[in-house]
Design a protein around this motif. Structure first.
Motif, short mmCIF file in Angstrom:
data_model
loop_
_atom_site.label_atom_id
_atom_site.label_comp_id
_atom_site.label_asym_id
_atom_site.label_seq_id
_atom_site.Cartn_x
_atom_site.Cartn_y
_atom_site.Cartn_z
N THR A 25 1.00 -1.10 0.08
CA THR A 25 -0.05 -0.06 0.10
C THR A 25 0.86 1.26 -0.06
OG1 THR A 25 -1.59 -1.31 1.33
CG2 THR A 25 -1.95 0.86 1.24
N PRO A 26 0.74 2.21 -0.84
CA PRO A 26 1.77 3.24 -1.24
C PRO A 26 1.71 4.28 -0.11
CG PRO A 26 -0.17 3.56 -2.59
CD PRO A 26 -0.42 2.11 -1.93
N GLY A 27 0.73 4.34 0.75
CA GLY A 27 0.72 5.32 1.76
C GLY A 27 -0.36 5.03 2.85
N PRO A 28 -0.64 5.58 4.06
CA PRO A 28 -1.53 5.41 4.92
C PRO A 28 -2.90 5.43 4.42
CG PRO A 28 -1.06 7.75 5.15
CD PRO A 28 -0.04 7.00 4.28
N THR A 29 -3.80 4.33 5.10
CA THR A 29 -5.20 4.40 4.78
C THR A 29 -5.97 5.45 5.42
OG1 THR A 29 -5.73 2.79 6.33
CG2 THR A 29 -4.90 1.87 4.34
N PRO A 30 -6.97 5.99 4.67
CA PRO A 30 -7.77 7.11 5.09
C PRO A 30 -8.29 7.07 6.49
CG PRO A 30 -8.52 6.64 2.93
CD PRO A 30 -7.45 5.52 3.27
N ALA A 36 -0.46 9.12 14.23
CA ALA A 36 0.14 10.02 13.39
C ALA A 36 -0.98 10.78 12.79
CB ALA A 36 1.28 9.65 12.55
N GLN A 37 -2.03 9.92 12.38
CA GLN A 37 -3.00 10.76 11.55
C GLN A 37 -3.99 11.45 12.66
OE1 GLN A 37 -4.38 7.03 9.85
NE2 GLN A 37 -4.29 8.05 7.74
N SER A 38 -4.02 10.92 13.88
CA SER A 38 -4.85 11.75 14.97
C SER A 38 -4.02 13.06 15.35
CB SER A 38 -4.76 10.85 16.17
OG SER A 38 -5.68 9.54 15.88
N LEU A 39 -2.86 12.84 15.40
CA LEU A 39 -2.36 14.26 15.68
C LEU A 39 -2.41 15.29 14.62
CD1 LEU A 39 -0.24 15.83 17.40
CD2 LEU A 39 1.84 14.62 16.31
N ASP A 40 -2.10 14.58 13.47
CA ASP A 40 -2.42 15.58 12.09
C ASP A 40 -3.53 16.11 12.13
OD1 ASP A 40 -0.85 16.81 9.92
OD2 ASP A 40 -1.98 15.48 8.72
#
Length: 329
Positions: free
Chosen positions: A12-17, A175-179
């Motif tokens: 998978t090229p990046g984080p999932t949504p 990381a997504q939560s922080l962002d």
């Protein structure tokens, strides 16, 4: 906690949504979010992709040319293991356990159709309760007799090495939560072969996250499943040289299993329709449908309180929907 020292393939090229569910949030007066691991790479997506990134890297490092694994007749894990094998130019053999008698049909739709489309080398069907480890060992010996190198993957990829995939997912969520500036009170996830649930617990615990992780069982009684998850937490944490979560942090609710693994329930069917009709999200009948039924049930009883911010981890499985069409209409 350094995951980089473990070889890893990336499918998978990046984080999932990580997305909010605005319509359903408004209906139930809770702030509901979803981690879209149904959008992971490999054919049809799903949580086993993260585990296979570590397991297939190990297989390749050991010179394997054939993957062998086990699962139920509509196994998402088997679909994704086969897809990883195709991606890597390997052969794949599957052992399917009929956990419900008579549930395997060679001409079935859903994941069974995909096994054929992706060119599985061999499918062996076993009755419930069979010694699957012994069956995999026999398949491995048959592969060796052909002059090839087998690599056996436990059901669901739920061994410490595979569980690292969800330790990595826990880091991704944080990381997504922080962002996004979002702090979750609770994570809800289907709890089956235990690797996804255990990996999230280990990863979140290592980061000193103070929310709750609630597993919704799809097969086993609560005490048995909690023991399985905690044992895998301890093993995985030891591999990472970090402290495991305490036993009391492991919650695996069994109220939504129904009559048994993969057997439909009215709550599951209602949950699948709710997610599809409010957010356009497709769940599956065996795992995420029952887990989402658990999420809605906990809201209905008030165990998830008004104002809570909850993240549902969507572990995939929608390719199996078509095999359950009669139960979902």
């Amino acid at each position: 906690m350094d995951l980089a020292r473990f070889p890893r393939r990336r499918y998978t090229p990046g984080p999932t949504p990580l997305e909010r569910m605005p319509h359903l949030s408004g209906q139930v007066r809770r702030d509901l979010w979803i981690k879209r691991d149904d959008l992971l790479g490999l054919a049809g997506g799903g949580n086993k992709t993260r585990k296979l990134e570590f397991l297939v890297a190990d297989a390749l490092a050991k010179g394997a040319d054939t993957l062998i694994t086990v699962g139920a007749p509509q196994s998402n894990h088997c679909r994704l293991t086969l897809a990883a094998a195709v991606r890597e130019g390997l052969k794949c053999r599957l052992i399917l356990e009929e956990r419900v008698a008579g549930s395997y049909a060679a001409q079935a739709t859903g994941n069974n159709l995909l096994f054929d489309l992706m060119g599985v080398e061999n499918i062996r069907v076993m009755p419930a309760g069979s010694d699957l480890a012994a069956a995999m060992a026999e398949e491995a010996e048959a592969v060796r007799a052909l002059g090839r190198v087998p690599y056996a993957i436990a059901g669901g990829g739920s061994v410490p090495l595979g569980t690292l995939g969800y330790v990595a997912c826990a880091q991704e969520i944080l990381a997504q939560s922080l962002d996004a500036g979002v702090a979750f009170d609770r994570v809800v996830v289907a709890s089956g072969s235990a690797g996804t649930h255990a990996g999230l617990l280990v990863g979140l615990n290592a980061a000193s996250w103070d929310g709750a992780v609630t597993g919704i069982n799809v097969r086993r009684p609560q005490a048995e499943q909690e023991g399985n998850v905690h044992t895998l937490c301890v093993q995985t944490a030891a591999m990472l040289r970090t402290a495991p979560p305490e036993r009391h942090a492991v919650t695996c609710l069994d109220r939504w299993v129904g009559p048994g693994y993969s057997l439909p329930t009215p709550e599951m069917a209602a949950a699948v329709r709710t997610a599809a009709r409010t957010e356009g999200v497709l769940l599956d009948p065996v795992y995420t449908g029952k887990a989402f039924a658990g999420l809605l049930g906990l809201i209905e009883t008030g165990e998830i309180e008004p104002g809570e911010r909850v993240l549902f981890v969507h572990t995939g499985g929608s390719p199996a929907l078509h095999a359950y069409a009669d139960q979902l209409r």
